[in-house]
Write an enzyme that holds these catalytic residues in place. Structure first.
Site, mmCIF file in Angstrom:
data_model
loop_
_atom_site.group_PDB
_atom_site.id
_atom_site.type_symbol
_atom_site.label_atom_id
_atom_site.label_comp_id
_atom_site.label_asym_id
_atom_site.label_seq_id
_atom_site.Cartn_x
_atom_site.Cartn_y
_atom_site.Cartn_z
ATOM 1 N N LYS A 27 0.830 -1.194 0.000
ATOM 2 C CA LYS A 27 0.000 0.000 0.000
ATOM 3 C C LYS A 27 0.875 1.259 0.000
ATOM 4 C CE LYS A 27 -3.666 -0.526 2.505
ATOM 5 N NZ LYS A 27 -4.235 -0.773 3.842
ATOM 6 N N ARG A 98 -3.134 3.285 8.563
ATOM 7 C CA ARG A 98 -3.450 2.108 7.749
ATOM 8 C C ARG A 98 -2.320 1.093 7.768
ATOM 9 N NH1 ARG A 98 -4.772 4.522 1.958
ATOM 10 N NH2 ARG A 98 -6.044 2.638 1.828
ATOM 11 N N GLY A 107 -8.279 -6.709 4.409
ATOM 12 C CA GLY A 107 -9.165 -6.773 5.567
ATOM 13 C C GLY A 107 -8.619 -7.550 6.752
ATOM 14 N N MET A 109 -5.828 -6.909 8.572
ATOM 15 C CA MET A 109 -5.278 -6.079 9.645
ATOM 16 C C MET A 109 -6.155 -4.848 9.826
ATOM 17 S SD MET A 109 -1.251 -6.548 8.987
ATOM 18 C CE MET A 109 -1.351 -6.108 7.287
ATOM 19 N N ARG A 371 -3.548 -1.717 -6.345
ATOM 20 C CA ARG A 371 -2.698 -2.917 -6.260
ATOM 21 C C ARG A 371 -3.086 -3.829 -7.403
ATOM 22 N NH1 ARG A 371 -5.813 -4.548 -0.862
ATOM 23 N NH2 ARG A 371 -7.834 -4.766 -1.797
ATOM 24 N N HIS A 489 -16.617 -8.448 1.448
ATOM 25 C CA HIS A 489 -15.587 -9.324 1.983
ATOM 26 C C HIS A 489 -15.716 -10.733 1.417
ATOM 27 C CE1 HIS A 489 -14.048 -12.251 4.905
ATOM 28 N NE2 HIS A 489 -13.028 -11.403 4.979
ATOM 29 N N ARG A 595 1.546 -47.848 -10.891
ATOM 30 C CA ARG A 595 1.576 -48.786 -9.762
ATOM 31 C C ARG A 595 0.770 -50.014 -10.134
ATOM 32 N NH1 ARG A 595 0.438 -43.617 -7.458
ATOM 33 N NH2 ARG A 595 2.038 -42.936 -5.970
ATOM 34 N N ARG A 651 6.003 -50.067 -12.329
ATOM 35 C CA ARG A 651 6.724 -50.475 -11.126
ATOM 36 C C ARG A 651 6.279 -51.869 -10.701
ATOM 37 N NH1 ARG A 651 5.811 -47.166 -5.714
ATOM 38 N NH2 ARG A 651 3.819 -48.229 -5.828
ATOM 39 N N GLU A 778 14.834 -44.370 -3.796
ATOM 40 C CA GLU A 778 13.964 -43.920 -2.703
ATOM 41 C C GLU A 778 14.523 -44.312 -1.341
ATOM 42 O OE1 GLU A 778 10.111 -45.752 -3.236
ATOM 43 O OE2 GLU A 778 11.013 -47.495 -4.189
ATOM 44 N N SER A 797 14.183 -43.256 -11.185
ATOM 45 C CA SER A 797 13.004 -42.465 -10.892
ATOM 46 C C SER A 797 13.017 -42.201 -9.389
ATOM 47 C CB SER A 797 11.742 -43.217 -11.303
ATOM 48 O OG SER A 797 10.616 -42.495 -10.883
ATOM 49 N N GLY A 799 11.641 -41.688 -6.078
ATOM 50 C CA GLY A 799 10.383 -41.849 -5.347
ATOM 51 C C GLY A 799 10.491 -40.980 -4.113
ATOM 52 N N THR A 800 10.133 -39.707 -4.262
ATOM 53 C CA THR A 800 10.437 -38.764 -3.178
ATOM 54 C C THR A 800 9.520 -38.921 -1.969
ATOM 55 O OG1 THR A 800 9.209 -37.135 -4.444
ATOM 56 C CG2 THR A 800 11.603 -37.002 -4.543
ATOM 57 N N ASN A 801 8.435 -39.679 -2.095
ATOM 58 C CA ASN A 801 7.639 -39.937 -0.888
ATOM 59 C C ASN A 801 8.453 -40.787 0.087
ATOM 60 O OD1 ASN A 801 5.612 -38.633 -2.207
ATOM 61 N ND2 ASN A 801 4.450 -40.466 -2.700
ATOM 62 N N ASP A 802 8.933 -41.940 -0.416
ATOM 63 C CA ASP A 802 9.739 -42.805 0.448
ATOM 64 C C ASP A 802 11.083 -42.170 0.781
ATOM 65 O OD1 ASP A 802 8.760 -45.290 1.486
ATOM 66 O OD2 ASP A 802 8.357 -45.878 -0.587
ATOM 67 N N CYS A 864 8.782 -39.113 -9.250
ATOM 68 C CA CYS A 864 7.408 -39.590 -9.341
ATOM 69 C C CYS A 864 6.683 -39.510 -8.004
ATOM 70 C CB CYS A 864 7.373 -41.007 -9.883
ATOM 71 S SG CYS A 864 8.158 -42.207 -8.804
ATOM 72 N N TYR A 884 12.365 -35.449 -16.421
ATOM 73 C CA TYR A 884 10.919 -35.273 -16.341
ATOM 74 C C TYR A 884 10.440 -35.277 -14.901
ATOM 75 C CZ TYR A 884 10.531 -40.287 -15.369
ATOM 76 O OH TYR A 884 10.646 -41.511 -14.791
HETATM 77 P P1 ADP Z 1 -7.500 -2.455 3.977
HETATM 78 O O1 ADP Z 1 -6.083 -2.771 3.807
HETATM 79 O O2 ADP Z 1 -8.190 -3.356 4.915
HETATM 80 O O3 ADP Z 1 -8.205 -2.284 2.658
HETATM 81 P P2 ADP Z 1 -7.285 0.396 4.134
HETATM 82 O O4 ADP Z 1 -6.092 0.942 4.813
HETATM 83 O O5 ADP Z 1 -7.256 0.384 2.666
HETATM 84 O O6 ADP Z 1 -7.583 -1.055 4.713
HETATM 85 O O7 ADP Z 1 -8.503 1.234 4.656
HETATM 86 C C1 ADP Z 1 -9.813 0.852 4.439
HETATM 87 C C2 ADP Z 1 -10.614 1.974 3.841
HETATM 88 O O8 ADP Z 1 -10.555 3.124 4.637
HETATM 89 C C3 ADP Z 1 -10.128 2.429 2.492
HETATM 90 O O9 ADP Z 1 -10.657 1.654 1.482
HETATM 91 C C4 ADP Z 1 -10.655 3.829 2.408
HETATM 92 O O10 ADP Z 1 -11.963 3.804 1.891
HETATM 93 C C5 ADP Z 1 -10.668 4.268 3.825
HETATM 94 N N1 ADP Z 1 -9.544 5.180 4.069
HETATM 95 C C6 ADP Z 1 -8.294 4.874 4.432
HETATM 96 N N2 ADP Z 1 -7.525 5.977 4.516
HETATM 97 C C7 ADP Z 1 -8.315 7.003 4.167
HETATM 98 C C8 ADP Z 1 -8.117 8.411 4.023
HETATM 99 N N3 ADP Z 1 -6.924 8.973 4.252
HETATM 100 N N4 ADP Z 1 -9.153 9.154 3.639
HETATM 101 C C9 ADP Z 1 -10.352 8.598 3.406
HETATM 102 N N5 ADP Z 1 -10.618 7.302 3.508
HETATM 103 C C10 ADP Z 1 -9.610 6.499 3.895
HETATM 104 MG MG MG Z 2 8.223 -46.187 -2.619
HETATM 105 MG MG MG Z 3 -7.762 -1.094 1.282
#
Ligand code: ADP
Ligand code: MG
Ligand code: MG
Length: 906
Positions: A27, A98, A107, A109, A371, A489, A595, A651, A778, A797, A799-802, A864, A884
């Site tokens: 971010k 953030r 979502g 953290m 991203r 989510h 087998r 085998r 193996e 060949s 036989g990486t399990n054994d 294998c 292979y």
């Molecule tokens: P996550 O990584 O969980 O998406 P973010 O840090 O992106 O969390 O924050 C979640 C939401 O909070 C963002 O999608 C945005 O809508 C809002 N937000 C974060 N920073 C700001 C900011 N400086 N101004 C306005 N909205 C913000």
């Molecule tokens: Mg074997």
């Molecule tokens: Mg975000």
């Protein structure tokens, strides 16, 4: 000089860049980059991921001391650009705090918005903006978020309700309103007072009023959130190391909740579900932050076409749509045009599909995040090929853009068309994540996990999902929610998991207490079957049959492209003509492991096999083996035919004999009667076959060396099948493989038996056929003496399990008793039976290959074990120069792609 811990950005300038993700988190790095390329971003600064590590070493106070000077300067930098002051009563600056790791963890953290408010500042904000509703709405959001996240008021289990939500419900009820945005200024003030009282009651302290005290609390809370339960679980799922840490970005707030010309939204430069090259997304007018993602109000579409498609699915008329749910393109045409221009700019800049967050404050557009977007396997393939065709990336990049494991989703089943046409459609939701799912209804994540552990297939049905539901979503066949849009989510996480999801099915009336869901008059209980189609949004009653997926043109094009670069061949592990045919279809160029033991388990064959094992002497064994021979020969014929023209490595019998004999009284009586011996004799034979340590016991070539007649029969069946096919004009390339060689003499003995039986057969039939004799590697001793063994063996060949079992000394069958603890304590990073241990087992593979080729330069080497279909292990095999890898049929495309990537990365 002390090391730099804080990087600022704003007003078209930045100290960071996109390629500094390790230090600034995804971010932070992208916020810096957006500044540099002229995308409007509110000014701010990022505290590095290294500080997160320092935080876990030094604790709160020492880290605050380390950061103080740099952070104060950086705040002053924002103040200058925003012409306002942090904590000031007349002209306040508010910020968001953030989180952001190297890899995106949506979502997982915590984020805190509107930081810097207190009882005086909120009045100042009211005067400054002339908008009391906005000021108090921001304040109540801040107290709630800060209380939940920083002061630890968010409940940790699902039965408890968030104390703030409870207060909101009370106040809404008392005022007789339904939605948050119907609350009046006075109500919001009441909320803030009640929130603060709850904080005082719970923590014994007043809510902090000082802006800097709030800031330090929030920064450390973000560091803490790196180690919260759901973040840890997410990292485990995605293979993200705990050591990376999170960065913290502090940024000037922009407000989407200032009225009807303000909004907040999420958008994608292409469709994350299908990959279609179509800008799309969702927004909410007069809303802030997570409102869109959290599924509290159902958002509206950004584009007109998206809105029309949505209306068609939801059964909303065009008139109602344009009046009640207009797209942003219609409602805010100028801002929409700007948004569209900038999303194109960002995609062109990053040359990949972008997932973006934005806010409109009183008619001005701000970007808050971009991203590379998460996407389904199907979208991943389509987007890579489209970007290639559009000239945005080259062939090699296109191949590298697809995660091999993601191909797995494309190979998953879809609903059977006929079964589907007879199924009853209950309702429709949004096609949030494609695929077909059928299973029993559960309403809670922990039930999903429990039922799954009991071997049941479940569909999770919820109002909406939250990060706490992750573990349940992971094991469910699919997810169905009543609320939330395409960027809720549930939708985002499901697409990341490649899991089928239908969201926002408004007709669902869920009663969590009664554990029922009512849909237009039909009541379904927990445990009832339901089926959902994540590609169309349809919800069906009962079970609907599924069938194998159809592969798209993009997929085959990608596979063809992969073959252009790949050096490593991909074979398959298959023991039936059907599996062999499936694997051929997926592009396997031979069988690396056929087998033979399962062939003995069906019908009459198991009886003859038991007779052979229980026989008194070699004569008795021969008689029984003669009965098995024709069946085996037929099996081989079928497999050779399916693989015609390609090598098939067969085998010889491998598992300990006690696996085949009857351990129950009825079975033993049956055998006594069939063989004309006493029950006591049978029981004594069964007893004598029992071993304390069967994995290290009488198995592999030890069987063939003690009972050469087994090897003779199998040789006859293999080559007999090949000779018959030769008559039919079908080319076969048989490779006979001796299992579990440890000493070269074990192999030599077996080779003698095989070759002399072959000569006898060729003389009888008056015709011959080319074949090879080789061995599995193996047992560590075989790897250590590979130069001796290669003097006789024509191929290896691994036989990486054994080989893993015997190198670690971990019993494959018993590892479950300690593996979870080992993973937890990080004694092991991954299960070595799934991911090849390159430092240990891998060294044996490398050494044996080198030693073997030192005496036989053209020695063909392959692998294998299960590892043959695991991308990182495949890449290792490429590096050590194997010819292979061989894996199960459905992993063949994954291995082909990984092999191409290995060649390109080299
Ligand atoms: P996550 O990584 O969980 O998406 P973010 O840090 O992106 O969390 O924050 C979640 C939401 O909070 C963002 O999608 C945005 O809508 C809002 N937000 C974060 N920073 C700001 C900011 N400086 N101004 C306005 N909205 C913000
Ligand atoms: Mg074997
Ligand atoms: Mg975000």
């Amino acid at each position: 000089m002390d090391k730099k811990r804080v990087y600022t950005f704003g007003n078209g300038q930045a100290e960071g860049r996109a390629d500094m993700k390790n230090l600034l988190g995804g971010k932070g790095a992208n916020l810096a980059e957006m500044n540099l390329i002229g995308v409007p971003v509110p000014p701010g600064f990022t505290i590095t991921t290294e500080v997160c590590t320092e935080y876990y070493e030094l604790g709160h106070n020492k880290v605050v001391a380390l950061l103080k000077k740099e952070v104060e300067q950086a705040i002053a930098h924002i103040e200058t650009l925003m012409r306002s002051k942090f904590g000031d009563v007349e002209n306040p600056l508010l910020v968001s705090v953030r989180s952001g790791a190297r890899a995106s963890m949506p979502g997982m953290m915590d984020t805190i918005l509107n930081l810097g408010l207190n009882d005086e500042v909120v009045e100042g904000l009211t005067r400054k903006t002339g908008n009391a509703r906005f000021a108090w709405d921001s304040y109540r959001r801040f107290v709630q978020m800060y209380g939940d996240v920083v002061l630890g008021m968010k409940p940790s289990n699902k039965e408890e309700i968030d104390p703030f939500e409870e207060i909101i419900e009370e106040v809404k009820h008392a005022k007789g309103v339904k939605l948050d945005n119907e609350l009046k200024v006075e109500d919001l003030k009441e909320l803030v007072a009640k929130f603060k009282a709850a904080v005082k009651e719970r923590t014994g302290k007043d809510f902090p009023a000082s802006a800097f005290e709030q800031l330090w609390g929030a920064v450390c809370a973000v560091f803490n959130s790196w180690m919260n339960e759901r973040a840890i679980l997410y990292r485990k799922m995605e293979g993200i190391p705990d050591e990376w840490g999170t960065a913290v970005t502090v940024q000037a707030m922009v407000f989407g909740n200032m009225g009807e010309t303000s909004a907040t939204g999420v958008c994608f430069s292409r469709d994350a579900g299908t990959g279609e090259d179509l800008f799309n997304g969702e927004y909410l007018i007069n809303a802030q932050g997570e409102d869109v993602v959290a599924g509290i109000r159902t958002p509206q579409q950004i584009t007109l076409i998206g809105s029309q498609r949505w209306a068609a699915l939801a059964g909303v008329s065009e008139e109602t749509r344009s009046k009640c749910y207009p797209s942003m393109e219609e409602a805010m045409p100028e801002i929409y045009a700007e948004l569209d221009r900038l999303q194109t700019k960002l995609e062109n800049h990053y040359r990949d599909m972008q997932d973006m967050e934005f806010t409109v404050q009183e008619g001005k557009l701000w970007f808050l995040q971009t991203r590379n977007g998460k996407r389904t396997g199907a979208a991943m393939v389509k987007i890579a090929m489209d970007l290639l065709h559009q000239g945005m990336i080259d062939e090699k990049t296109a191949i590298l853009r697809v995660e091999p494991n993601k191909l797995d989703e494309l190979l998953h089943p879809v609903f059977d068309k006929i079964a589907l046409s007879q199924a009853t459609v209950l309702t429709r939701g949004l096609p949030a994540s494609p695929g077909a799912a059928t299973g029993q209804i559960v309403f809670f994540a922990d039930d999903a996990a429990e039922w799954h552990a009991a071997g049941k297939k479940v569909v999770m049905v919820r109002l909406e999902t939250s990060p706490e539901d992750l573990a349940g979503m992971q094991v469910a066949q699919g997810i169905l929610t009543a609320r939330g849009g395409m960027t809720s989510h549930a939708a985002v996480v499901a697409r990341g998991m490649g899991k089928c999801c239908v969201s926002g099915a408004g007709a669902l009336n869920i009663d969590y207490k009664a554990r029922t869901v009512e849909i237009d008059g039909t009541v379904l209980k927990e445990g009832d079957f339901i089926s959902i189609n994540g590609s169309t949004g349809e919800v069906y009653q009962g079970k609907v049959e599924t069938r194998a997926a159809e592969l798209s043109g993009d997929f085959s094009e990608l596979m063809k492209l992969a073959d252009k670069y790949t050096k490593l061949q991909v074979r398959t592990n298959a023991d039936t003509p059907h599996d062999a045919a499936v694997a051929r279809n997926f592009g396997a160029v031979g069988i690396g492991l056929c087998r033979t033991e399962h062939m003995f388990f069906e019908g009459e064959k198991i009886k003859a096999m038991r007779e052979m094992i229980l026989a008194v002497d070699a004569e008795g064994r021969r008689k029984a083996l003669a009965k098995i021979l024709p069946y085996q020969q037929d099996d081989f014929k079928g497999i050779f035919k399916a693989m015609q023209g390609y090598p098939v490595t067969v085998r010889l019998l491998d598992p300990p004999l006690h696996e085949f004999v009857p351990h129950d009284l009825k079975g033993q009586e049956e055998m006594a009667e069939a063989m004309g011996v006493t029950l006591a004799y049978i029981q004594q034979r069964v007893e004598s076959l029992c071993e304390h340590n069967p994995m290290l016991g009488h198995r592999g070539c030890r069987l063939g060396n003690t009972y050469p007649e087994i090897t003779q029969m199998q040789t006859r069946a293999i080559l007999g099948a090949a000779l018959e096919l030769k008559k039919e004009g079908i080319t076969t390339i048989p490779e006979i493989m001796v299992p579990l060689t440890g000493i070269v003499y074990e192999f030599n003995e077996q080779e003698k038996v095989i070759r002399s039986e072959a000569e006898a057969l060729f003389a009888e039939k008056g015709t011959r056929i080319e074949f090879k004799v080789g061995t599995m590697i193996e047992i560590p001793r075989a790897a250590l003496t590979a130069n001796k063994i290669a003097a006789s063996a024509e191929f290896f060949s691994f036989g990486t399990n054994d080989l893993t079992q015997m190198t670690f000394g971990y019993s494959r069958d018993d590892i479950a008793s300690f593996l979870p603890v080992y993973l937890e304590k990080k004694i092991l990073k991954v299960d070595p039976f799934q991911v090849l241990d390159q430092n240990g087992v891998g060294q044996l593979v490398r050494m044996a290959t080198e030693k073997g080729r030192s005496v036989r330069p053209d020695l063909k080497c392959g692998i294998c074990g299960e590892h043959g279909g695991e991308p990182s292990s495949v890449k290792f095999c490429h590096k050590v120069g194997l010819n292979y890898v061989s894996c199960s049929p459905f992993r063949v495309p994954i291995a082909r792609l990984a092999a191409a990537q290995a060649a390109i990365e080299e």
